[in-house]
Design a protein around this motif. Structure first.
Motif, PDB file in Angstrom:
ATOM      1  N   TYR A   2    -107.068 -97.675  41.956  1.00  0.00           N
ATOM      2  CA  TYR A   2    -105.648 -97.505  42.245  1.00  0.00           C
ATOM      3  C   TYR A   2    -104.956 -96.944  41.017  1.00  0.00           C
ATOM      4  O   TYR A   2    -105.426 -97.120  39.889  1.00  0.00           O
ATOM      5  N   LEU A  65    -102.987 -92.643  55.941  1.00  0.00           N
ATOM      6  CA  LEU A  65    -102.769 -93.592  54.856  1.00  0.00           C
ATOM      7  C   LEU A  65    -101.925 -94.783  55.312  1.00  0.00           C
ATOM      8  O   LEU A  65    -101.204 -94.703  56.302  1.00  0.00           O
ATOM      9  N   THR A  66    -102.008 -95.880  54.560  1.00  0.00           N
ATOM     10  CA  THR A  66    -101.297 -97.116  54.907  1.00  0.00           C
ATOM     11  C   THR A  66    -100.247 -97.445  53.846  1.00  0.00           C
ATOM     12  O   THR A  66    -100.297 -96.948  52.726  1.00  0.00           O
ATOM     13  N   GLY A  67     -99.292 -98.306  54.240  1.00  0.00           N
ATOM     14  CA  GLY A  67     -98.324 -98.830  53.282  1.00  0.00           C
ATOM     15  C   GLY A  67     -97.029 -98.054  53.174  1.00  0.00           C
ATOM     16  O   GLY A  67     -96.317 -98.188  52.180  1.00  0.00           O
ATOM     17  N   TYR A  68     -96.707 -97.267  54.174  1.00  0.00           N
ATOM     18  CA  TYR A  68     -95.487 -96.471  54.117  1.00  0.00           C
ATOM     19  C   TYR A  68     -94.975 -96.201  55.533  1.00  0.00           C
ATOM     20  O   TYR A  68     -95.708 -96.331  56.515  1.00  0.00           O
ATOM     21  N   GLY A 100     -96.146-101.200  51.546  1.00  0.00           N
ATOM     22  CA  GLY A 100     -97.502-101.718  51.370  1.00  0.00           C
ATOM     23  C   GLY A 100     -97.618-102.640  50.170  1.00  0.00           C
ATOM     24  O   GLY A 100     -96.683-102.813  49.387  1.00  0.00           O
ATOM     25  N   LYS A 104    -103.884-102.941  47.478  1.00  0.00           N
ATOM     26  CA  LYS A 104    -104.503-103.225  48.777  1.00  0.00           C
ATOM     27  C   LYS A 104    -104.296-102.060  49.733  1.00  0.00           C
ATOM     28  O   LYS A 104    -105.248-101.536  50.297  1.00  0.00           O
ATOM     29  N   ASP A 105    -103.035-101.659  49.930  1.00  0.00           N
ATOM     30  CA  ASP A 105    -102.719-100.540  50.815  1.00  0.00           C
ATOM     31  C   ASP A 105    -102.760 -99.236  50.023  1.00  0.00           C
ATOM     32  O   ASP A 105    -102.755 -99.242  48.796  1.00  0.00           O
ATOM     33  N   ASP A 106    -102.756 -98.116  50.754  1.00  0.00           N
ATOM     34  CA  ASP A 106    -102.773 -96.812  50.081  1.00  0.00           C
ATOM     35  C   ASP A 106    -101.511 -96.584  49.253  1.00  0.00           C
ATOM     36  O   ASP A 106    -101.563 -95.928  48.206  1.00  0.00           O
ATOM     37  N   GLY A 108     -98.134 -98.781  47.595  1.00  0.00           N
ATOM     38  CA  GLY A 108     -97.559-100.095  47.335  1.00  0.00           C
ATOM     39  C   GLY A 108     -96.604-100.019  46.162  1.00  0.00           C
ATOM     40  O   GLY A 108     -96.509 -98.996  45.480  1.00  0.00           O
ATOM     41  N   SER A 118    -103.669 -95.537  46.212  1.00  0.00           N
ATOM     42  CA  SER A 118    -105.128 -95.591  46.202  1.00  0.00           C
ATOM     43  C   SER A 118    -105.678 -94.235  45.777  1.00  0.00           C
ATOM     44  O   SER A 118    -104.959 -93.234  45.722  1.00  0.00           O
TER      45      SER A 118
END
Length: 138
Positions: A2, A65-68, A100, A104-106, A108, A118
């Motif tokens: 990260y 991707l995650t977290g947004y 995120g 952990k998430d893409d 944060g 990430s």
């Protein structure tokens, strides 16, 4: 892996931003990003908000991707921008709302309120222009 990413700051809150400054970080419910300059990056910030060009927003969505979440925002050019960059057009930008967990998430937000991404997210961001961003290990 990260990374911390500290994007280009090309302006700040415009007059139409709705922000609650009684908390830290401030809670922004409507974002108006007023450009004072722009070196051309596709990822920008004004604490605590991040904005991405339409080009980069599309890449982020395609990468899964995650977290947004993406949201709309208003943009404008300050008098300074108009003087320094006469006739320069801005692309469409979207509000990149980070929700995120750092590490952990893409996407944060770290305890020190910096953006974390990430390795996959960083590779995606580099599909756009992020030359002015400071990047270091998380």
């Amino acid at each position: 892996m990260y990374f911390y990413v500290e994007p280009e700051v090309s302006g700040g809150f415009g007059d139409n931003t709705v922000v609650d400054t009684s908390t830290h970080p401030p809670l922004v419910s409507k974002l108006h990003y007023q450009f004072d300059g722009w070196l051309g990056d596709d990822l920008l910030e004004t604490f605590p908000c991040y904005v991405v060009s339409a080009l980069l927003a599309k890449e982020i969505e395609l990468a899964g991707l995650t977290g947004y979440t993406l949201g709309d925002l208003e943009t404008s050019k300050s008098e300074q921008f108009k003087e320094l960059y006469s006739g320069k057009e801005l692309p469409t930008f979207y509000w990149l709302k980070i929700d995120g967990v750092a590490g952990k998430d893409d996407f944060g937000i770290a305890e020190d309120y910096r953006l974390t991404v990430s390795e996959k997210a960083l590779k995606t961001l580099k599909k756009g222009k992020i030359d002015e961003a400071e990047i270091e290990n998380f």
